[in-house]
Every structure is written in C-alpha cells, then in structure tokens.
Scaffold this motif. Sequence first.
Motif, PDB file in Angstrom:
ATOM      1  N   ALA A 180       0.833  -1.201   0.000  1.00  0.00           N
ATOM      2  CA  ALA A 180       0.000   0.000   0.000  1.00  0.00           C
ATOM      3  C   ALA A 180       0.870   1.254   0.000  1.00  0.00           C
ATOM      4  O   ALA A 180       0.526   2.265  -0.634  1.00  0.00           O
ATOM      5  CB  ALA A 180      -0.925  -0.008   1.211  1.00  0.00           C
ATOM      6  N   HIS A 181       1.987   1.195   0.713  1.00  0.00           N
ATOM      7  CA  HIS A 181       2.937   2.315   0.718  1.00  0.00           C
ATOM      8  C   HIS A 181       3.466   2.573  -0.696  1.00  0.00           C
ATOM      9  O   HIS A 181       3.546   3.731  -1.141  1.00  0.00           O
ATOM     10  CB  HIS A 181       4.084   2.000   1.676  1.00  0.00           C
ATOM     11  CG  HIS A 181       5.278   2.890   1.540  1.00  0.00           C
ATOM     12  ND1 HIS A 181       5.252   4.222   1.886  1.00  0.00           N
ATOM     13  CD2 HIS A 181       6.543   2.633   1.068  1.00  0.00           C
ATOM     14  CE1 HIS A 181       6.445   4.764   1.649  1.00  0.00           C
ATOM     15  NE2 HIS A 181       7.241   3.832   1.152  1.00  0.00           N
ATOM     16  N   LEU A 182       3.788   1.513  -1.421  1.00  0.00           N
ATOM     17  CA  LEU A 182       4.335   1.668  -2.769  1.00  0.00           C
ATOM     18  C   LEU A 182       3.291   2.186  -3.747  1.00  0.00           C
ATOM     19  O   LEU A 182       3.586   3.049  -4.584  1.00  0.00           O
ATOM     20  CB  LEU A 182       4.899   0.339  -3.254  1.00  0.00           C
ATOM     21  CG  LEU A 182       6.117  -0.187  -2.484  1.00  0.00           C
ATOM     22  CD1 LEU A 182       6.561  -1.524  -3.046  1.00  0.00           C
ATOM     23  CD2 LEU A 182       7.261   0.814  -2.511  1.00  0.00           C
ATOM     24  N   THR A 183       2.075   1.663  -3.673  1.00  0.00           N
ATOM     25  CA  THR A 183       1.045   2.141  -4.608  1.00  0.00           C
ATOM     26  C   THR A 183       0.676   3.592  -4.310  1.00  0.00           C
ATOM     27  O   THR A 183       0.332   4.340  -5.223  1.00  0.00           O
ATOM     28  CB  THR A 183      -0.206   1.242  -4.558  1.00  0.00           C
ATOM     29  OG1 THR A 183      -0.721   1.202  -3.220  1.00  0.00           O
ATOM     30  CG2 THR A 183       0.120  -0.169  -5.031  1.00  0.00           C
ATOM     31  N   ALA A 184       0.762   3.984  -3.041  1.00  0.00           N
ATOM     32  CA  ALA A 184       0.501   5.389  -2.704  1.00  0.00           C
ATOM     33  C   ALA A 184       1.567   6.302  -3.297  1.00  0.00           C
ATOM     34  O   ALA A 184       1.301   7.485  -3.566  1.00  0.00           O
ATOM     35  CB  ALA A 184       0.450   5.562  -1.187  1.00  0.00           C
ATOM     36  N   LEU A 185       2.753   5.762  -3.523  1.00  0.00           N
ATOM     37  CA  LEU A 185       3.828   6.521  -4.171  1.00  0.00           C
ATOM     38  C   LEU A 185       3.712   6.508  -5.687  1.00  0.00           C
ATOM     39  O   LEU A 185       4.552   7.084  -6.379  1.00  0.00           O
ATOM     40  CB  LEU A 185       5.187   5.939  -3.763  1.00  0.00           C
ATOM     41  CG  LEU A 185       5.613   6.150  -2.303  1.00  0.00           C
ATOM     42  CD1 LEU A 185       6.887   5.359  -2.006  1.00  0.00           C
ATOM     43  CD2 LEU A 185       5.829   7.635  -2.012  1.00  0.00           C
ATOM     44  N   GLY A 186       2.699   5.817  -6.192  1.00  0.00           N
ATOM     45  CA  GLY A 186       2.462   5.795  -7.625  1.00  0.00           C
ATOM     46  C   GLY A 186       3.041   4.600  -8.360  1.00  0.00           C
ATOM     47  O   GLY A 186       2.948   4.521  -9.590  1.00  0.00           O
ATOM     48  N   ALA A 229      -2.457  -5.806  -2.039  1.00  0.00           N
ATOM     49  CA  ALA A 229      -2.300  -4.357  -2.135  1.00  0.00           C
ATOM     50  C   ALA A 229      -2.303  -3.889  -3.584  1.00  0.00           C
ATOM     51  O   ALA A 229      -2.911  -2.858  -3.922  1.00  0.00           O
ATOM     52  CB  ALA A 229      -1.011  -3.925  -1.443  1.00  0.00           C
ATOM     53  N   LEU A 230      -1.633  -4.644  -4.459  1.00  0.00           N
ATOM     54  CA  LEU A 230      -1.565  -4.234  -5.860  1.00  0.00           C
ATOM     55  C   LEU A 230      -2.914  -4.392  -6.559  1.00  0.00           C
ATOM     56  O   LEU A 230      -3.312  -3.539  -7.361  1.00  0.00           O
ATOM     57  CB  LEU A 230      -0.493  -5.041  -6.586  1.00  0.00           C
ATOM     58  CG  LEU A 230       0.955  -4.836  -6.109  1.00  0.00           C
ATOM     59  CD1 LEU A 230       1.931  -5.507  -7.069  1.00  0.00           C
ATOM     60  CD2 LEU A 230       1.288  -3.376  -5.938  1.00  0.00           C
ATOM     61  N   VAL A 231      -3.610  -5.472  -6.265  1.00  0.00           N
ATOM     62  CA  VAL A 231      -4.939  -5.667  -6.862  1.00  0.00           C
ATOM     63  C   VAL A 231      -5.882  -4.552  -6.411  1.00  0.00           C
ATOM     64  O   VAL A 231      -6.676  -4.030  -7.203  1.00  0.00           O
ATOM     65  CB  VAL A 231      -5.489  -7.057  -6.488  1.00  0.00           C
ATOM     66  CG1 VAL A 231      -6.963  -7.167  -6.883  1.00  0.00           C
ATOM     67  CG2 VAL A 231      -4.689  -8.153  -7.186  1.00  0.00           C
ATOM     68  N   ASP A 232      -5.785  -4.150  -5.138  1.00  0.00           N
ATOM     69  CA  ASP A 232      -6.609  -3.038  -4.647  1.00  0.00           C
ATOM     70  C   ASP A 232      -6.327  -1.756  -5.419  1.00  0.00           C
ATOM     71  O   ASP A 232      -7.211  -0.892  -5.543  1.00  0.00           O
ATOM     72  CB  ASP A 232      -6.339  -2.800  -3.154  1.00  0.00           C
ATOM     73  CG  ASP A 232      -6.952  -3.886  -2.275  1.00  0.00           C
ATOM     74  OD1 ASP A 232      -7.798  -4.643  -2.778  1.00  0.00           O
ATOM     75  OD2 ASP A 232      -6.573  -3.952  -1.088  1.00  0.00           O
TER      76      ASP A 232
END
Length: 367
Positions: A180-186, A229-232
């Motif tokens: 989730a931290h990584l996806t929040a960073l784009g 997290a990535l699927v979300d």
Amino acid sequence: MTGSPHVRRPATLASLAAELGVSRTTVSNAYNRPDQLSAPLREKVLEAARRLGYPGPDPVARSLRTRRAGAVGLLLTEALSYAFRDPVATGFLEGLALACEQAGQGLLLVPVSPEHADVAAVHQAGVDGFVVYSVSEDDPHFRAVLERPVPTVVCDQPVGVEGVDRVSVDDREGMRALGAHLTALGHRKIGVLCMRLGPQRHDGPADLVRQENTSYPVQRERIGGLRDALVDAGVDWSAVPVVERFEHSPEAGASAARELLASYPDVTALVCTSDVLAIGALQHAAEAGIAVPDRLTITGFDGVPEAERVGLTTVRQPVRRKGQVAGELLLQRGERNKPKQIVLPTELVVGSTSGPATQTEKFFSGW
C-alpha cells in the motif's frame, strides 16, 4: 602396555562419600539438588571433588536415569553455518538461547539439508523437545520430529499442525502495508524477488502456479499480501514478474535483480521478500549505476541490522523476541494442556530506498 601402578584413579561418587564421611545421596545432591544441602556442606563436597579429581555425575547415566537430556533441539533445514550467517536466523537463535539460558537448559542445533530426506539426525538428537525453525509443509525432518514423544514449537511454518505450539508474525498484513505504501507513491510496474518456494533447487521466474503451490507458507503469505495491495490499486497481478532464488544471500539477491531487470527494464520498484535479498538488489543497483530511489525503489522484509544501516524500506519483525517466545513456549509446555498460537506484531519502516514512481526510458544498457 600396562599403566603405571602409581597413577591415581579418578575418584568416584562412592569414594568421595567415603572420604567425606557422608552418604552417596549427599554427594549426588551437591550436583543435582543443591537446594537439599546447606551452602557450607555443598561447598565442602565440591572442594573435595576438585581435590580428589571427581568429575561429577556421568551426564549420560544421569539422562538415562531421569529420562531428560537437559537440552532443547533446534531443527534447522540449512547448513549449520546458516544459523550464524543469516541475520534473521542469528537473531532468532539469540532469543532462543536466552530462553534456554534463563531456564538452565542446553541448546542443540540439528541442521539438516532440505534437499535430503535422511532423518537420522532427528531420531538421534538427545533433546527434551524441539523448536522447528521455518521449514516447508512437506519436510520429512519435521515429520520425524512429530514422531518423537516430546513437545514441539514451530516458528513461522508449517501452519495448522495439531497439538503443536507456534510463534509467528502476520506476514501477509506486513507485506500488504508495504504494498500500500508503494502504490501510494504511484508505483504500478513492480517486480518481486522471493526466497525459495520449494525444497528442490529452482532459480528463475516463478509463475502463478508455482506461487500458489509453494510449500513455504511464509513466502505464500508475503507474496499474497503484496498481491492484495496491488490488486486493490488496480494492478493485474498476472503481469507482475516474480524471480525466485533457492539460496538466501546478498549474492542471490543481486543475481535475481539483474535477471528481472534485464527482462523488465521499465520496473520502478523491486519488492524483496527478505532484507538479505534486498541488500543484494541494492548492491546490483549500485554496480549498474541505477539510482535508488530516484530511478528504482527497493524494499525488503525482516528489519535486520544491515537494513537499518543502509536505510532500507522494510517490514520489521521482532526476530529476537520470536526466538525467546518460542523457547518459553517449549519450556513451559508441561504447565498447560492446550497448544498456543502467538502472533507478534510487525512494523512498516519507511527508509531512504523508496520514493515516488517516475516515468523511465529504456537506456540502461547494463540491464
């Protein structure tokens, strides 16, 4: 050749008792039940034993009599050196040793190869119980442990073993938080470097079937948490490359990073399922001139000291505490009827190796 008639034979329990004018039980209690003697009498017995060369009760005979070995066995499906080389294993071993030390118990390492089914070392280990350190679900050495009539504690894996204590962390949730931290960073173009997924050597891409069928639940849960997290975030997991390494070392992490980036040069983040692999990935990035985190984010899992020193973004788990709890569970097993399952907390540590995703061009000829 006969020995010299002037050589003095070592004293025995009986001769020491006769020398002191006490019973053999008194001498025995000085070693085995010191609370039964006054401090001056015990010191008198021990001083006479030193003077006469009495080495104390035979530990083999004592174990046969008491039916206790006075030691905890640690089943480690790796070479013996792994316990002192791998930082997570070392931290766990320190915690386990502390629990044994506090209980006055010894610790016997029982290292075996995951590639060989010989279980003689397990059958022959003179221990009062086993702590099993992170083995696969189908490991024959673990089955041999369960055949022994002694208590057993599992660290991390296997899971769901009836009648066995277990201490672990929530690997899935820890990795989900990192994802989730990584996806929040784009980040959307993410690659994965993982530890072994099976007992037989495999080095290379791990497809969806291999990921799902792994006999190592820790890797299944860590990969699964990232997938959640990535699927979300709308990422197609089937497009996420996963590269596996059988050996757990920085060298393995470096070679895995090199392999993955050669095939997927547009990846913006490498998620490693251990800090050791991540440290290797960082080494490869440095050698290849890949800026971290400006060009490539690299993350790990475990929170080992070296990860803290290099500022790695990771998921920290309390490895020393895990070993201590495992030892305490085993040594207290006789005080309760039901097995316990203890899950320790993890913590997301955001370091200097993770940053926002960037649009990249494919001009890194070293990949």
